[in-house]
Enzyme design. Structure first.
Site, PDB file in Angstrom:
ATOM      1  N   ASP A   5      24.757 -31.167  73.594  1.00 51.58           N
ATOM      2  CA  ASP A   5      24.382 -32.486  74.112  1.00 51.58           C
ATOM      3  C   ASP A   5      23.059 -32.368  74.885  1.00 51.58           C
ATOM      4  OD1 ASP A   5      24.609 -35.174  74.797  1.00 51.58           O
ATOM      5  OD2 ASP A   5      25.991 -34.817  76.457  1.00 51.58           O
ATOM      6  N   GLU A  46      17.411 -33.537  73.999  1.00 53.17           N
ATOM      7  CA  GLU A  46      16.173 -34.256  73.576  1.00 53.17           C
ATOM      8  C   GLU A  46      14.909 -33.598  74.100  1.00 53.17           C
ATOM      9  OE1 GLU A  46      18.956 -35.741  74.788  1.00 53.17           O
ATOM     10  OE2 GLU A  46      19.616 -36.231  72.780  1.00 53.17           O
ATOM     11  N   ASP A  60      25.145 -42.458  72.446  1.00 52.55           N
ATOM     12  CA  ASP A  60      25.935 -43.356  73.288  1.00 52.55           C
ATOM     13  C   ASP A  60      25.875 -44.800  72.844  1.00 52.55           C
ATOM     14  OD1 ASP A  60      26.442 -41.065  74.647  1.00 52.55           O
ATOM     15  OD2 ASP A  60      25.110 -41.502  76.327  1.00 52.55           O
TER      16      ASP A  60
HETATM   17  O1  MIG Z   1      24.771 -37.940  80.717  1.00 52.18           O
HETATM   18  O2  MIG Z   1      28.783 -35.098  78.646  1.00 52.18           O
HETATM   19  O3  MIG Z   1      26.096 -38.577  74.611  1.00 52.18           O
HETATM   20  O4  MIG Z   1      28.830 -38.073  74.372  1.00 52.18           O
HETATM   21  O5  MIG Z   1      30.280 -37.672  76.735  1.00 52.18           O
HETATM   22  C1  MIG Z   1      25.790 -38.133  79.770  1.00 52.18           C
HETATM   23  C2  MIG Z   1      28.939 -36.427  78.993  1.00 52.18           C
HETATM   24  C3  MIG Z   1      26.092 -36.854  79.079  1.00 52.18           C
HETATM   25  C4  MIG Z   1      26.143 -37.843  76.878  1.00 52.18           C
HETATM   26  C5  MIG Z   1      26.779 -37.754  75.529  1.00 52.18           C
HETATM   27  C6  MIG Z   1      28.226 -38.165  75.626  1.00 52.18           C
HETATM   28  C7  MIG Z   1      28.937 -37.260  76.613  1.00 52.18           C
HETATM   29  C8  MIG Z   1      28.251 -37.351  77.968  1.00 52.18           C
HETATM   30  N1  MIG Z   1      26.832 -36.990  77.825  1.00 52.18           N
END
Ligand code: MIG
Length: 751
Positions: A386, A389, A457
């Site tokens: 995650d 980016e 999201d």
């Molecule tokens: O700042 O890990 O897109 O799927 O549950 C949010 C917490 C961070 C973003 C991801 C989402 C995940 C969430 N993350």
């Protein structure tokens, strides 16, 4: 701002399989990758940027002829005419039909470091592609930016989102072409949005005008060529195609186990549980919270006993904390991105102040990959990447942050892919012969080689549901077959109706994952009342029934790059109706199933059936194609239509992919008039033994003229898990069903 035009060709020469053209400003290099793929790279630097995406090398230069006005390169499929004054690149079919030409006025030029190519816009030209981009299927009249962005709370028109796929397909005059602009800087695509009706254009903030032109006729062939060039996915672990239950976050081992056991108690099939960020100690990557996940191995063992796999999340940010292994090692060895003065770049994210691994560096990749033992030792088999980016609070990684020799603006769009690559390579090494599952949010062209992706999201609304599945279909055009959206919507709470509807659509999505944000209501199938639970369960059961068909569909992706979810534009390219915004969300799921997404607040839907005959899956009713039908669409029955001649393999309902099942492979055939074919594929679903020939493959053909169904002799050394094949016929008048023993030799069934 200065504009610098490309100018006229001064010299033309051929060397090292390349045609090299020099202008006073720049050098253009033309190379051939196959008869249908030609690369043009125009650079003002001595050396063009290396590619992260492309895994193939050019072949020898095709025949070319030069006159005072132009150079012409001919392959068996393409003719590239390069006008010398001014220098312009124009692509034609071998027999001279224009596919794509430079705008004769502007061609390629620079404005400061920005490089742009202007192309001629054809009156009837349509554009599809660019992967994870909002908007309509036909991108004509739209413009887009590629700049990988953490986009929480994004809307249905937000751009850019998380990923960069600078590849599109153009359609006009009954012809097709593709173009991959392989440039990692912030890039721009304008598909006639400027409305002068003469120009479309693409460019980037820096780097080279470096593109691959695809001249194959037919979108299938173009996708095949593009994925030949940038790679294809490998067989996913079978368990990852089952139902996945996620949540930000299940807060303790107890909670994870309770949810898993509830699936088994209520007999709702499922394969995967997730741990989101709260399993860690203070959000430190590669740690477990000592209080709430005190014994991860014990928890995972218990999950395994229930036939569940566990996927855990990792983020790139490494907490600044002396004594934390990843921090200490990263600092000691200089593995983090830096400011120009050599100090590590710092930003805040979940763990607090963090440094960020330089995933562009192979040594850092190795190190990162080896750290996964903290997760694999207790038994984790799936790895969710995650925030790559990369994301940090405030988003704005300064332009002067360095990754080795390179600055942020040129690597941002590939950072996520390089993290996924590091993760994939690392866990492959650790897990040996076992297939890992990797999931990433940020990506660039080529990421399909390492990872599945999800679309970030989204929100719990009908509009997001429709848009999300359009993203899935669009990602399929750019080589990403294994993809999905957060079913139910990540942010806010769906109505029960939306939950039910979205789940039924999720069945026909490559990756089926129910996921929700912190602060939302719990989202498991039993949270929606008995009646809704029953529908959700039935739909998930349908997913498991279809796994033999789905798994074979993924096999097709590994061989041809063709995605599992296909916009109708792929097979019905010249049918205007499939681009109609009313029907643009419809797609084929594998070779034979047409799915029509329907919002949750209506009970009927207009569905466009393209050419051919179709059967409604639920009723068996037959329809002529090339018409709109008004289909009943109660929450219990999403409109799914089966193409005449369909060959669809199913199995009995199992509670997980680990369950053996009853050993019967159902071979469903829907009557048709033309011969059809399906490649059925099976292997152990968990290892790489298929690379050593341990698979089972048959070509199944249905020939209505001869009233036969033929299964070619099984190829490969794997013994099918089904000992009986049961033929189920639909639309043949008298209902017929036949059972044969699944021996490896050719089987001919007549009816
Ligand atoms: O700042 O890990 O897109 O799927 O549950 C949010 C917490 C961070 C973003 C991801 C989402 C995940 C969430 N993350």
């Amino acid at each position: 701002m200065q504009i610098e035009i490309l100018g006229n060709a001064d010299t033309v020469s051929a060397a090292n399989n390349a045609l090299i053209i020099n202008t006073p400003q720049a050098q253009a290099t033309v190379t051939i990758y196959s008869p249908t793929i030609i690369r043009v790279c125009i650079t003002r630097n001595k050396e063009a940027d290396a590619s992260f995406a492309v895994i193939k090398q050019p072949v020898s230069l095709a025949e070319h002829t030069e006159t005072t006005k132009a150079v012409e390169i001919n392959t068996s499929a393409l003719k590239l005419v390069i006008n010398k004054s001014p220098l312009r690149f124009n692509f034609y079919t071998a027999d001279g039909k224009a596919l794509s030409e430079d705008d004769p006025r502007f061609g390629t030029n620079w404005q400061d470091s920005r490089v742009i190519t202007y192309r001629k816009l054809y009156p009837d030209e349509k554009f599809i592609g660019l992967g994870e981009k909002t908007g309509d299927l036909n991108r004509r009249g739209s413009h887009y930016v590629n700049w990988n962005t953490d986009a929480p709370f994004h809307g249905i028109t937000t751009d850019p989102l998380y990923k960069t796929f600078p590849f599109f397909v153009g359609l006009h005059s009954g012809l097709t072409y593709g173009l991959f602009f392989d440039n990692t800087h912030k890039s721009y695509f304008d598909f006639g949005a400027t409305t002068d009706e003469q120009t479309s254009w693409f460019g980037a903030d820096g780097g080279d005008m470096n593109y691959y032109f695809f001249g194959a006729q037919g979108i299938r062939q173009i996708i095949q060529d593009y994925t030949w060039l940038t790679g294809r996915m490998e067989m996913p672990p079978l368990w990852s195609l089952g139902y996945q239950q996620c949540r930000w976050s299940y807060m303790s081992d107890e909670e994870v186990l309770e949810v898993a056991s509830t699936f088994r108690e209520r007999q709702i099939p499922a394969d995967v549980m997730y741990c989101d960020i709260d399993y860690m100690e203070g959000f430190k990557i590669f740690t477990w919270n000592k209080d709430t996940f005190a014994n991860p191995k014990k928890m995972i063992d218990q999950l395994k006993e229930m036939d569940f796999k566990l996927i855990t999340i990792v983020d790139p940010g490494i907490k600044i904390e002396k004594g934390y292994q990843q921090y200490d090692e990263g600092m000691e060895r200089g593995y983090f991105a830096t400011y120009p003065d050599g100090q590590p770049y710092t930003a805040s994210v979940w763990p607090g102040r963090c440094h960020f691994p330089d995933f562009l560096n192979d040594e850092v990749k190795e190190w990162w990959g080896a750290s996964f033992t903290a997760l694999t030792e207790p038994g984790v088999e799936g790895f969710w990447n995650d925030m790559n980016e990369p994301a940090a609070w405030g988003q704005n990684v300064p332009w002067l942050v360095k990754f080795g020799k390179r600055f942020m603006p040129e690597i941002r769009n590939v950072y996520g892919m390089e993290m996924a690559k590091a993760t994939y390579n690392g866990v492959r090494k650790i897990l040996g012969n076992k297939r890992p599952f990797v999931l990433t949010r940020a990506a660039y062209s080529g990421t399909q080689r390492y990872s599945a992706i999800w679309t970030g999201d989204n929100s719990a609304s009908d509009e997001h549901m429709l848009m999300g599945h359009r993203l899935v279909n669009s990602l399929g055009i750019t080589g990403i077959s294994f993809t999905g959206v957060d079913i139910g919507g990540f942010i806010t709470d769906p109505t029960p109706e939306l939950m039910v509807r979205w789940n039924s659509l999720g069945v026909y999505t490559p990756m089926l994952r129910n996921h929700s944000s912190e602060g939302t209501l719990r989202r498991e199938p039993w949270q929606w009342g008995e009646e809704n639970e029953a529908i959700i369960k039935k739909d998930i059961e349908q997913r498991y029934r279809l796994l033999p068909y789905i798994y074979s569909g993924f096999y097709q992706s590994t061989q041809t790059g063709l995605p599992l979810n296909r916009t109708l534009a792929i097979d019905y390219t010249n049918d205007e109706k499939v681009f109609d915004t009313k029907y643009q969300n419809q797609f084929l799921f594998g070779d034979f199933m047409l799915i029509a997404p329907v919002i949750s607040t209506v009970q009927t839907a207009d569905v466009y059936l393209p050419e051919g005959d179709w059967y409604r899956l639920s009723s068996g009713e037959k329809f002529k194609g090339k018409q709109v039908v008004n289909a009943a669409a109660p929450l219990t029955d999403l409109p799914v239509f089966i193409k005449a001649g369909a060959i669809i393999l199913m199995q009995n309902i199992v509670q997980s992919t680990a369950e053996k099942g009853d050993g019967i492979l159902e071979l469903h055939i829907w009557n048709g008039t033309k011969p059809t074919e399906f490649v059925y594929y099976e292997d152990d679903g968990t290892t790489y033994n298929y690379e050593k020939g341990e698979y089972y493959k048959r070509v199944i053909t249905f020939t209505p003229q001869q009233k036969t169904i033929v299964l070619s002799a099984a190829e490969g050394k794997f013994t099918s898990r089904y000992n009986t094949i049961k033929l189920v016929m639909h639309g043949f008048g008298k209902a017929a069903s036949k059972e044969v023993t699944n021996k490896n030799d050719e089987i001919t069934i007549t009816y």
